[in-house]
Design an enzyme around this catalytic site. Sequence first.
Site, PDB file in Angstrom:
ATOM      1  CB  VAL A  88      -0.920   0.021   1.165  1.00 37.10           C
ATOM      2  CG1 VAL A  88      -2.062  -0.954   1.181  1.00 37.10           C
ATOM      3  CG2 VAL A  88      -0.350  -0.436   2.632  1.00 37.10           C
ATOM      4  CG  HIS A 104      -3.606  -5.824  -0.558  1.00 34.74           C
ATOM      5  ND1 HIS A 104      -2.629  -6.965  -0.444  1.00 34.74           N
ATOM      6  CD2 HIS A 104      -4.893  -7.178  -1.207  1.00 34.74           C
ATOM      7  CE1 HIS A 104      -2.741  -8.314  -0.358  1.00 34.74           C
ATOM      8  NE2 HIS A 104      -4.661  -8.628  -0.621  1.00 34.74           N
ATOM      9  CB  THR A 176       4.597 -11.851  -1.642  1.00 36.55           C
ATOM     10  OG1 THR A 176       3.736 -12.486  -1.302  1.00 36.55           O
ATOM     11  CG2 THR A 176       4.900 -12.208  -3.435  1.00 36.55           C
TER      12      THR A 176
HETATM   13  N1  APR Z   1      13.771  -8.458   0.288  1.00 36.19           N
HETATM   14  C1  APR Z   1      12.615  -9.286  -0.888  1.00 36.19           C
HETATM   15  N2  APR Z   1      12.186 -10.461  -0.076  1.00 36.19           N
HETATM   16  C2  APR Z   1      11.577 -10.054   2.021  1.00 36.19           C
HETATM   17  C3  APR Z   1      12.860  -9.042   2.038  1.00 36.19           C
HETATM   18  C4  APR Z   1      14.038  -8.661   1.090  1.00 36.19           C
HETATM   19  N3  APR Z   1      14.832  -7.639   1.890  1.00 36.19           N
HETATM   20  N4  APR Z   1      12.983  -9.518   3.213  1.00 36.19           N
HETATM   21  C5  APR Z   1      11.597 -10.402   3.831  1.00 36.19           C
HETATM   22  N5  APR Z   1      11.511 -10.682   2.495  1.00 36.19           N
HETATM   23  C6  APR Z   1      10.357 -11.551   2.026  1.00 36.19           C
HETATM   24  C7  APR Z   1       9.889 -12.574   3.167  1.00 36.19           C
HETATM   25  O1  APR Z   1      10.777 -13.667   3.307  1.00 36.19           O
HETATM   26  C8  APR Z   1       8.208 -13.122   2.391  1.00 36.19           C
HETATM   27  O2  APR Z   1       8.691 -13.892   2.252  1.00 36.19           O
HETATM   28  O3  APR Z   1       8.805 -11.245   1.921  1.00 36.19           O
HETATM   29  C9  APR Z   1       7.844 -11.613   2.405  1.00 36.19           C
HETATM   30  C10 APR Z   1       7.283 -11.235   3.185  1.00 36.19           C
HETATM   31  O4  APR Z   1       6.080 -11.961   3.171  1.00 36.19           O
HETATM   32  P1  APR Z   1       4.321 -11.569   4.545  1.00 36.19           P
HETATM   33  O5  APR Z   1       5.136 -10.408   5.575  1.00 36.19           O
HETATM   34  O6  APR Z   1       3.454 -12.660   4.035  1.00 36.19           O
HETATM   35  O7  APR Z   1       4.366  -9.820   2.958  1.00 36.19           O
HETATM   36  P2  APR Z   1       2.898 -10.350   1.980  1.00 36.19           P
HETATM   37  O8  APR Z   1       3.430 -11.545   1.228  1.00 36.19           O
HETATM   38  O9  APR Z   1       3.370  -9.044   0.541  1.00 36.19           O
HETATM   39  O10 APR Z   1       1.901 -10.274   2.336  1.00 36.19           O
HETATM   40  C11 APR Z   1       0.772 -10.325   1.513  1.00 36.19           C
HETATM   41  O11 APR Z   1      -1.207  -9.463   3.174  1.00 36.19           O
HETATM   42  O12 APR Z   1      -1.571  -8.457   5.111  1.00 36.19           O
HETATM   43  C12 APR Z   1      -1.534  -9.247   4.250  1.00 36.19           C
HETATM   44  O13 APR Z   1      -2.297  -7.158   3.137  1.00 36.19           O
HETATM   45  C13 APR Z   1      -0.861  -7.321   3.817  1.00 36.19           C
HETATM   46  O14 APR Z   1      -0.048  -6.982   1.247  1.00 36.19           O
HETATM   47  C14 APR Z   1      -0.392  -7.487   2.559  1.00 36.19           C
HETATM   48  C15 APR Z   1      -0.607  -9.112   2.138  1.00 36.19           C
END
Ligand code: APR
Length: 231
Positions: A88, A104, A176
């Site tokens: 976001v 989102h 993600t």
């Molecule tokens: N570079 C790339 N990836 C990374 C880094 C980095 N420096 N640090 C962490 N990550 C990875 C993690 O290993 C994990 O796989 O980013 C990912 C983050 O995952 P989540 O915290 O689950 O975030 P996301 O997948 O974007 O969540 C999806 O969930 O809560 C809702 O709406 C919110 O859009 C969000 C959705």
Amino acid sequence: MKKMVVLSGAGMSAESGINTFRDAGGLWEKYPVEQVATPEGYRLDPELVIRFYNERRAQLLTVKPNHGHELLAEMEKYFNVTVVTQNVDNLHEKAGSTHVIHLHGELTKVCSSYNPNDLRYVKELKQDEYEVKMGDLAGDGSQLRPFIVWFGEAVPEMERAISYAEKADIFVIIGTSMNVYPAAGLLDYVPRSAEIYLIDPKEVQVNSSRRINVIQKGGSEGMEELLSRLT
Ligand code: APR
């Protein structure tokens, strides 16, 4: 030009200093999801929810796009790029990506509490309006709420995202955990002929039988490797 579609998540912005959601120390450890990211939470305590997103907006003023965002923007020299982001924040745009779909919602926007998807009442905030107050009203007289898709709500941009995924030559998943649907299901629409890449420093469980080229690196290093593999 080949069509590249990128599905990005919180990890894309991690190197800019924005916490992810599900990693250790992630946002959902500090703030209960049910309170700040559901329509029920908003009904119960709108003030708390508005304050939570005010804080996120204040943080937005202190962060910059990182090298990963910048390299992705640079991909537009070589590919017809569509970024489908779950984030976001506005860091893809700030880095120069010109075609970004926000699945989102967007922190910089507010909308009606009656119907968040009534585009007549969606408003882009100027920086000096980032602190929304109780009593600030949308055009339909309802409390201004964050233009954020909460758990349990429809994801209206999903259809547009799917229409691009269906035409992708190259599909990139970056930062993600692939836990949240329908976003994670975008991969199912990618043509069989497309090349698929996944950039993440951790191992990500992907619910798919597709062949995926995994680049197990952080956003910046991972984008560097992708750029050198593809150009
Ligand atoms: N570079 C790339 N990836 C990374 C880094 C980095 N420096 N640090 C962490 N990550 C990875 C993690 O290993 C994990 O796989 O980013 C990912 C983050 O995952 P989540 O915290 O689950 O975030 P996301 O997948 O974007 O969540 C999806 O969930 O809560 C809702 O709406 C919110 O859009 C969000 C959705």
